[in-house]
Design an enzyme around this catalytic site. Structure first.
Site, PDB file in Angstrom:
ATOM      1  N   ARG A  65     -14.663 -14.890  -6.429  1.00  0.00           N
ATOM      2  CA  ARG A  65     -12.939 -14.142  -6.822  1.00  0.00           C
ATOM      3  C   ARG A  65     -12.793 -13.092  -5.956  1.00  0.00           C
ATOM      4  O   ARG A  65     -11.787 -12.364  -6.010  1.00  0.00           O
ATOM      5  CB  ARG A  65     -13.761 -14.119  -8.444  1.00  0.00           C
ATOM      6  CG  ARG A  65     -11.986 -13.638  -9.220  1.00  0.00           C
ATOM      7  CD  ARG A  65     -12.429 -13.877 -10.976  1.00  0.00           C
ATOM      8  NE  ARG A  65     -13.036 -14.595 -11.225  1.00  0.00           N
ATOM      9  CZ  ARG A  65     -13.208 -13.724 -12.640  1.00  0.00           C
ATOM     10  NH1 ARG A  65     -14.050 -12.785 -11.523  1.00  0.00           N
ATOM     11  NH2 ARG A  65     -15.180 -14.345 -12.632  1.00  0.00           N
ATOM     12  N   ASP A 190       9.233  -1.872  -4.287  1.00  0.00           N
ATOM     13  CA  ASP A 190       9.193  -3.097  -4.128  1.00  0.00           C
ATOM     14  C   ASP A 190       9.734  -2.970  -2.886  1.00  0.00           C
ATOM     15  O   ASP A 190      10.727  -3.293  -2.414  1.00  0.00           O
ATOM     16  CB  ASP A 190       9.987  -4.201  -5.035  1.00  0.00           C
ATOM     17  CG  ASP A 190       9.876  -5.413  -4.949  1.00  0.00           C
ATOM     18  OD1 ASP A 190       9.778  -5.872  -3.549  1.00  0.00           O
ATOM     19  OD2 ASP A 190      10.031  -6.562  -5.610  1.00  0.00           O
ATOM     20  N   LYS A 215       7.767 -13.778   1.366  1.00  0.00           N
ATOM     21  CA  LYS A 215       8.036 -14.107   2.802  1.00  0.00           C
ATOM     22  C   LYS A 215       8.289 -13.716   3.922  1.00  0.00           C
ATOM     23  O   LYS A 215       7.564 -14.427   4.662  1.00  0.00           O
ATOM     24  CB  LYS A 215       9.355 -12.003   1.814  1.00  0.00           C
ATOM     25  CG  LYS A 215       9.501 -12.824   0.572  1.00  0.00           C
ATOM     26  CD  LYS A 215      10.196 -14.026   0.040  1.00  0.00           C
ATOM     27  CE  LYS A 215      10.819 -13.772  -1.033  1.00  0.00           C
ATOM     28  NZ  LYS A 215      10.651 -13.381  -2.367  1.00  0.00           N
TER      29      LYS A 215
HETATM   30  C1  PLP Z   1      10.997 -13.457  -3.783  1.00  0.00           C
HETATM   31  C2  PLP Z   1      10.948 -12.295  -4.178  1.00  0.00           C
HETATM   32  C3  PLP Z   1       9.361 -10.985  -4.831  1.00  0.00           C
HETATM   33  C4  PLP Z   1       8.387 -12.758  -5.602  1.00  0.00           C
HETATM   34  O1  PLP Z   1       7.569 -13.107  -4.780  1.00  0.00           O
HETATM   35  P1  PLP Z   1       6.854 -14.768  -5.006  1.00  0.00           P
HETATM   36  O2  PLP Z   1       5.919 -14.258  -3.696  1.00  0.00           O
HETATM   37  O3  PLP Z   1       8.645 -15.733  -5.026  1.00  0.00           O
HETATM   38  O4  PLP Z   1       6.592 -14.208  -6.404  1.00  0.00           O
HETATM   39  C5  PLP Z   1       9.749  -9.680  -5.465  1.00  0.00           C
HETATM   40  N1  PLP Z   1      10.352  -8.829  -4.618  1.00  0.00           N
HETATM   41  C6  PLP Z   1      11.601  -9.904  -4.320  1.00  0.00           C
HETATM   42  C7  PLP Z   1      12.176  -9.196  -3.525  1.00  0.00           C
HETATM   43  C8  PLP Z   1      11.343 -10.481  -3.810  1.00  0.00           C
HETATM   44  O5  PLP Z   1      13.367 -11.068  -2.859  1.00  0.00           O
END
Ligand code: PLP
Length: 401
Positions: A65, A190, A215
């Site tokens: 982990r 973010d 992404k």
């Molecule tokens: C997709 C996304 C997330 C979340 O990512 P996941 O891996 O789908 O949980 C967070 N912030 C932004 C801007 C995103 O486009």
């Protein structure tokens, strides 16, 4: 594209993308770190057992982990690209966001979240954080230094996302970070849209930079992961939270993201170029009212993008002049290349009608026609434009324009 003052060594990032996360003691001289699948790690002697458990945060094999050289290599790579003190890996971008927030807030705190935040961030604030006694105020993404007026005695955190991944308003991060510093608040960003190649929030003074590695970092639509990279003052808090909540990712997934990361530089250059071409074509289309792409002047806060970012990526939206969301079926159905689906950042193009109105409280969204979000992939742009042209022609015929 533009010279960036905040991310000065971005142009060197192609070199860093190839050299980072390849410590010899972990790769044993082969190019990539091997995939170490592990739960139990064996200790040869009692002394070794005592030594390894003495500091569970140190990077020696201890228990699956806590990671293996495969996960640590990816952590190292993201830390270097984000210019942070350390990175924790999470099973999704949402998990990275929630853990990053939990690492700095306590019951009784107040936090500020941009009104343009990714919807699940809002759900977490309105759900679990509220239940924990943490109060949220949403702020206008264009607020800049005006955010100071929203800071209360118990405010602990400002959560930014620039640009918002649906309506693409750019936030004045230097002004927001300056206000946060004045009041000794934490700032979490973010950074999914820009990636560390085009924006370094930690260099700008943010505490934690989060990426949905699902992404662009992974880049191939085949893995879910989140990363949170922290500066020196917050890394231990982030690590403690992640360990207490039992966050872990598989070595196989870490390997996939690390493999994707190697080509992030070339992929982003192509996503950027393709998206700019398709967006420029859409901008002149008679059915398109506005192109919400930070590199275009129509986009609120465009000058901030020009000042702070080293480039633009493949995700943007358009606002149509007429029609309803129901009508957009005539655009999206039957597309050869632009398929519908959540997520983005893979090599393929995507299209999604996305109504922003429900996901706002501090600001309102008004437009005559629907909003359509596009991710521009690595296909040939002439083919992409032809595909969109066919969809828009079907829409026009359906509306009888
Ligand atoms: C997709 C996304 C997330 C979340 O990512 P996941 O891996 O789908 O949980 C967070 N912030 C932004 C801007 C995103 O486009």
């Amino acid at each position: 594209m533009t010279d960036n003052k905040k991310t000065p060594d971005t142009r060197k990032s192609d070199t860093r993308l190839t050299t980072t996360g390849r410590r010899k003691e972990w790769t044993h001289g082969i190019v990539n770190p091997p995939v170490y699948r592990a739960s139990t790690c064996l200790f040869e002697t009692y002394q070794e057992y005592r030594e390894r458990v003495a500091d569970p945060a140190a990077r020696h094999l201890f228990y699956g982990r806590k990671g293996t050289p495969t996960q640590w290599s990816l952590e190292d790579a993201v830390t270097e690209l984000e210019n942070g003190s350390g990175t924790m890996l999470f099973p999704s971008g949402v998990a990275a966001i929630t853990n990053a927030i939990l690492s700095v807030v306590r019951t009784g705190d107040h936090i500020l979240i941009t009104d343009s935040a990714y919807d699940p961030t809002r759900s977490f604030a309105n759900g679990m954080l509220k239940m924990m006694g943490v109060e949220t105020t949403y702020y206008d993404p264009l607020i800049a230094g005006g955010i100071e007026a929203l800071i209360k005695k118990n405010t602990k955190l400002i959560f930014t996302e620039s640009p918002g991944s649906l309506t693409f308003e750019m936030q004045d991060l230097p002004a927001i970070i300056a206000a946060a510093k004045k009041h000794d608040l934490f700032v979490i960003t973010d950074n999914t849209w820009a990636t560390p190649l085009f924006l370094n929030p930690i260099t700008m003074g943010a505490d934690i930079s989060v990426n949905a590695a699902t992404k662009y970092l992974g880049g191939h639509s085949d893995v879910m992961m989140g990363t949170a990279t922290a500066n020196e003052r917050t890394f231990k808090m982030l690590r403690r939270t992640a360990h207490q909540l039992g966050q872990t990712v598989s070595a196989d997934d870490a390997f996939l993201v690390l493999r994707g990361l190697r080509t992030l530089g070339v992929r982003l250059k192509q996503h950027e170029e393709n998206a700019l071409k398709v967006a420029a074509w859409l901008k002149d289309h008679p059915l398109v009212e506005r192109v919400l792409h930070p590199a275009f002047e129509d986009c609120p806060g465009h000058e901030i993008w020009e000042r702070d970012f080293a480039g633009s990526t493949g995700l943007f939206s358009i606002v149509l002049k007429a029609g309803s969301y129901e009508d957009t079926a005539h655009i999206v159905d039957g597309r050869k290349l632009f398929k519908m689906g959540f997520s983005w950042g893979g090599y393929e193009s995507l299209i999604l009608p996305s109504d922003p109105t429900g996901a706002r409280s501090a600001t309102t969204w008004a437009s005559n026609g629907p909003v359509i979000r596009l991710h521009i992939g690595l296909e040939d742009t002439e083919d992409l434009i032809a595909d969109l042209e066919a969809g828009l022609a079907a829409y026009k015929a359906h509306l009888g324009l």
